[in-house]
Enzyme design. Sequence first.
Site, PDB file in Angstrom:
ATOM      1  CG  ASP A  19      -2.049   0.958   1.128  1.00 42.75           C
ATOM      2  OD1 ASP A  19      -2.300   1.474   0.016  1.00 42.75           O
ATOM      3  OD2 ASP A  19      -2.701   1.228   2.153  1.00 42.75           O
ATOM      4  CG  ASN A  67      -7.334  -2.474  -6.176  1.00 44.71           C
ATOM      5  OD1 ASN A  67      -6.391  -3.238  -5.961  1.00 44.71           O
ATOM      6  ND2 ASN A  67      -7.652  -1.497  -5.326  1.00 44.71           N
TER       7      ASN A  67
HETATM    8  C1  FPP Z   1      -1.866   0.160  -3.376  1.00 51.83           C
HETATM    9  O1  FPP Z   1      -1.399   1.497  -3.412  1.00 51.83           O
HETATM   10  C2  FPP Z   1      -1.300  -0.615  -4.458  1.00 51.83           C
HETATM   11  C3  FPP Z   1      -2.034  -1.193  -5.467  1.00 51.83           C
HETATM   12  C4  FPP Z   1      -3.489  -1.084  -5.549  1.00 51.83           C
HETATM   13  C5  FPP Z   1      -1.406  -1.940  -6.550  1.00 51.83           C
HETATM   14  C6  FPP Z   1      -0.125  -2.627  -6.247  1.00 51.83           C
HETATM   15  C7  FPP Z   1       0.620  -2.760  -7.517  1.00 51.83           C
HETATM   16  C8  FPP Z   1       1.956  -2.689  -7.679  1.00 51.83           C
HETATM   17  C9  FPP Z   1       2.906  -2.597  -6.569  1.00 51.83           C
HETATM   18  C10 FPP Z   1       2.584  -2.704  -9.029  1.00 51.83           C
HETATM   19  C11 FPP Z   1       2.189  -3.803  -9.964  1.00 51.83           C
HETATM   20  C12 FPP Z   1       2.225  -5.157  -9.356  1.00 51.83           C
HETATM   21  C13 FPP Z   1       3.072  -6.144  -9.730  1.00 51.83           C
HETATM   22  C14 FPP Z   1       2.970  -7.486  -9.080  1.00 51.83           C
HETATM   23  C15 FPP Z   1       4.092  -5.970 -10.753  1.00 51.83           C
HETATM   24  P1  FPP Z   1      -2.468   2.670  -3.517  1.00 51.83           P
HETATM   25  O2  FPP Z   1      -2.579   3.040  -4.940  1.00 51.83           O
HETATM   26  O3  FPP Z   1      -3.764   2.243  -2.883  1.00 51.83           O
HETATM   27  O4  FPP Z   1      -1.772   3.768  -2.661  1.00 51.83           O
HETATM   28  P2  FPP Z   1      -2.493   4.918  -1.825  1.00 51.83           P
HETATM   29  O5  FPP Z   1      -3.270   4.237  -0.731  1.00 51.83           O
HETATM   30  O6  FPP Z   1      -1.349   5.717  -1.308  1.00 51.83           O
HETATM   31  O7  FPP Z   1      -3.370   5.683  -2.788  1.00 51.83           O
END
Ligand code: FPP
Length: 250
Positions: A19, A67
Site C-alpha cells: 500500500d 480495485n
Molecule cells: C496500493 O497502493 C497498491 C495497489 C493497488 C497496486 C499494487 C501494484 C503494484 C505494486 C505494481 C504492480 C504489481 C506487480 C505485481 C508488478 P495505492 O494506490 O492504494 O496507494 P495509496 O493508498 O497511497 O493511494
Amino acid sequence: MPEPSAMLSRPLHVAIIMDGNGRWAAQRGLPRLRGHEAGTESVQAVVRACRDRGIRYLTLYAFSVENWKRPREEVGGLMNLLVRFLRDQERELHAHAIRLRLIGRQEDLPEEVRRELDRVTNATRSYEKGHLILALSYGGRTEIATAARRIAEQVKAGHLEPAAVDEALFSRFLYAPDIPDPDLIIRTSGEMRLSNFLLWQSAYAELYVTPVLWPDFREREFEAALDEFSRRQRRFGGLGAEEGSSEAVS
Ligand code: FPP
C-alpha cells in the site's frame, strides 16, 4: 489444512499488502501510475530478498476485487505494468526455479493479461524451489463464498455429506489449498487493516505494519520485518512452548 510453521524463526510464507503507491506519487507531484511503477521495483527487490533468504512462498496483493472501481486509466496502467513485470521477471523465475501462482478471479482480467499469466504459470509449473503468488482480482470474502458455493454443489450432487464439512475440507476448496497459511503478513503505509486479504488463511498470521510507503519498501525494510517476526512468540491459541505446552499448538 496446511499447518502454519509454528517454531520457525524465519517465515515459510510471507504475504504483503503493498500500500502507499498513490501517496508516494502525490508527495512528489507525480501521477499515481508513477507510484505503481516505483512499486514494481519494490516487488522485484522483495522477490529477490525472498529468494536469497530461502523464503519459499511470497504472496503479493497486486490487485483486489475492489480495485476495479478505480479510474479506467489507472486500472489499464496497472494491467500494463503487470504484463511488463511478467516479461521482465520470467528469466529470473526460470533461473531460480520459482513457480508463478495466481489466486483470485482470473476471469475478470483482460484477455492479454490472462494470456501472459497463463503462459508464465504454465512455463514455471514444475518448479518447487520458490512460489511467487500474485493475488489478482482477489478478495478474501469472494474466495470464501466461492468455496462455500462449490461445497454446496458437491453436497447437492450427492458427492459430499454435510457432516464432512469441517475446516480441513473447507480449505481444500480455496484457491490454492496446497499453499501453507502465511506466517507473516506485512502491510506498508501504516493502515492497520487486512482489506479483504487472505481472510481465511490469516487466522494465525503475525501482522507487521510499517509506515513506509510501498515504493520505499526495499531489502532493508524487508529485513526489519523478518527481524521483528523472529522475535515474536507464536502460540496458535495454546500456551506456547516456553510455558511447556508445545503440544497445545492447534
Ligand atoms: C496500493 O497502493 C497498491 C495497489 C493497488 C497496486 C499494487 C501494484 C503494484 C505494486 C505494481 C504492480 C504489481 C506487480 C505485481 C508488478 P495505492 O494506490 O492504494 O496507494 P495509496 O493508498 O497511497 O493511494
